[in-house]
Scaffold this active site. Structure first.
Site, PDB file in Angstrom:
ATOM      1  N   SER A 142     126.285 138.233 -40.007  1.00 30.96           N
ATOM      2  CA  SER A 142     125.452 139.373 -39.608  1.00 30.96           C
ATOM      3  C   SER A 142     124.603 139.977 -40.703  1.00 30.96           C
ATOM      4  O   SER A 142     123.812 140.890 -40.420  1.00 30.96           O
ATOM      5  CB  SER A 142     126.327 140.455 -38.967  1.00 30.96           C
ATOM      6  N   ALA A 158     137.869 136.539 -24.764  1.00 30.99           N
ATOM      7  CA  ALA A 158     139.183 136.181 -24.247  1.00 30.99           C
ATOM      8  C   ALA A 158     139.698 134.886 -24.868  1.00 30.99           C
ATOM      9  O   ALA A 158     140.897 134.681 -24.992  1.00 30.99           O
ATOM     10  CB  ALA A 158     139.140 136.051 -22.721  1.00 30.99           C
ATOM     11  N   GLY A 207     128.729 140.927 -43.098  1.00 35.77           N
ATOM     12  CA  GLY A 207     128.530 139.651 -42.430  1.00 35.77           C
ATOM     13  C   GLY A 207     129.848 138.914 -42.255  1.00 35.77           C
ATOM     14  O   GLY A 207     130.696 138.925 -43.152  1.00 35.77           O
TER      15      GLY A 207
END
Length: 381
Positions: free
Chosen positions: A81, A145, A325
């Site tokens: 990120s 999930a 990140g």
């Protein structure tokens, strides 16, 4: 006559001057990354720091298991990120060029894309994509999930920005636009699509022509979809399974990240970029001020987050702005101050239970990387 005894002028021994042992350079940062590595149970950790025109680095452990390989400024790493700040910078350049309006609706640039399941692009602004107040569901969280299986085991095909965004848009929003804050990679996939629509270039081409080339970033690029390998001179990424590390450097399809988390860079490049961003060459002052203005969204878990930048208060005084990140096998952080200091910190390990942090702004297990970051930014020894 008495006996005369001549004592003479016998020289007394003088004490040998003891030169003080100089302190190891950047001992505070060295101690911080040693602690970071140990707390994460990682093979290694490293930091690269720029202070004006000077650059230095420290290393702990190894960048490849079963080898004695120190971390260096030019070693490439998948930064997750941290990519978002590059994306935000390109968008803000387009704002400065009056090609994008921060307060315009997403519908203006992507007609019909953000519609359905409770989402309406007419009510969401570009600004809200940048500061994660759009309410749009995170595309990785939609797979949470079974995120381990999804990210590492079954990713054997390439993806597009539109496809990744569609995963998040298939879920109802977290809240109405502007009513809260929720970190969402879908926002940055949509920003990537806006960049492509406005510039007529691919996202990777836009980053290369607007940031990489002007700043001379030799180790920064968007990997080719379908090719998860890194070129020579890189840090190996590892998944911590508790008793063993598994090298997953080449196991995760790179196009799962794209404009939200897909870039490869190095400590030398990341610090150059963040230093330049704070100094002005990347975006004009008015747009930089927008980027560092805190969102302060209702109930926000990140009240200091602006437009692709978060604020870090320094214990030595002042502030820095940067980003976290996470990518399978890696954890990074980088930031810079307005007076020319910049730091990049990396750990080449991610716990299997920390993969969930990729679907949010979590920082993984162990010592928070921001602790090491601010230590490096304050270390001027």
């Amino acid at each position: 006559m008495g006996l005369a005894v001549s004592l003479g002028a016998t020289a007394m021994p003088t004490a040998t001057a003891v030169e003080p042992v100089p302190a190891a350079p950047h001992a505070a940062t060295q101690a911080a990354i040693d602690t970071l590595k140990t707390s994460h149970g990682a093979p290694g950790s490293g930091a690269v720091v720029r202070d004006g025109g000077a650059m230095w680095s420290v290393t702990s452990g190894t960048r490849a298991i079963n080898q004695n390989l120190p971390f260096g400024p030019d070693h490439k790493v998948k930064v997750g990120s941290l990519t978002k700040t590059f994306t935000a910078a390109v968008v803000m350049q387009l704002v400065a060029e009056q090609q994008v309006d921060l307060n315009a609706s997403v519908e203006t640039y992507l007609p019909g894309v953000v519609q359905g399941n409770g989402c309406d692009g007419n009510t969401i602004t570009v600004r809200q994509l940048l500061n994660h107040t759009s309410g749009i569901f995170d595309y990785l969280e939609s797979k949470q999930a079974n995120l381990w299986d999804f990210m590492v085991v079954q990713q054997n095909r390439t993806h597009t920005l539109a496809e990744l965004a569609s995963w998040g848009l298939s879920k109802p929003p977290y809240f109405a636009p502007g009513a809260g804050y929720h970190y969402s990679g879908t926002n940055y996939m949509l920003l990537g699509v806006i960049i492509e629509k406005v510039t007529g270039a691919t996202y990777g081409q836009a980053v290369h022509s607007r940031i990489v080339t002007p700043l001379g970033l030799a180790n920064t690029y968007l990997p080719t979809p379908g090719d998860p390998t890194l070129p020579p001179g890189h840090v190996r990424g590892n998944l911590d399974l508790g008793l063993v590390w598994v090298d997953i450097t080449d196991r995760v399809e790179p196009s799962i990240g794209l404009s939200g988390g897909g870039l490869v860079t190095s400590g030398a490049d990341a610090t150059r970029f963040f230093q330049a961003l704070m100094a002005g060459p990347v975006v004009p002052p008015a747009q930089l001020e927008e980027m560092i203005t805190p969102t302060n969204a209702p109930g926000s878990t990140a009240p200091d987050y602006g437009l692709g930048l978060d604020k870090f208060t320094l214990p030595c005084g002042g502030e820095a702005w940067g980003h976290y990140g996470i990518w399978p096998g890696y954890q990074t952080i980088a930031a810079a101050t307005k007076d020319g200091r910049a730091a990049f910190v990396e750990v080449n390990d991610l716990g299997v239970n920390d993969l969930d942090a990729m679907a949010g702004s979590g920082s993984g297990g162990g010592v928070n990387r921001s602790v090491t970051l601010v230590a490096a930014l304050c270390d001027r020894s």
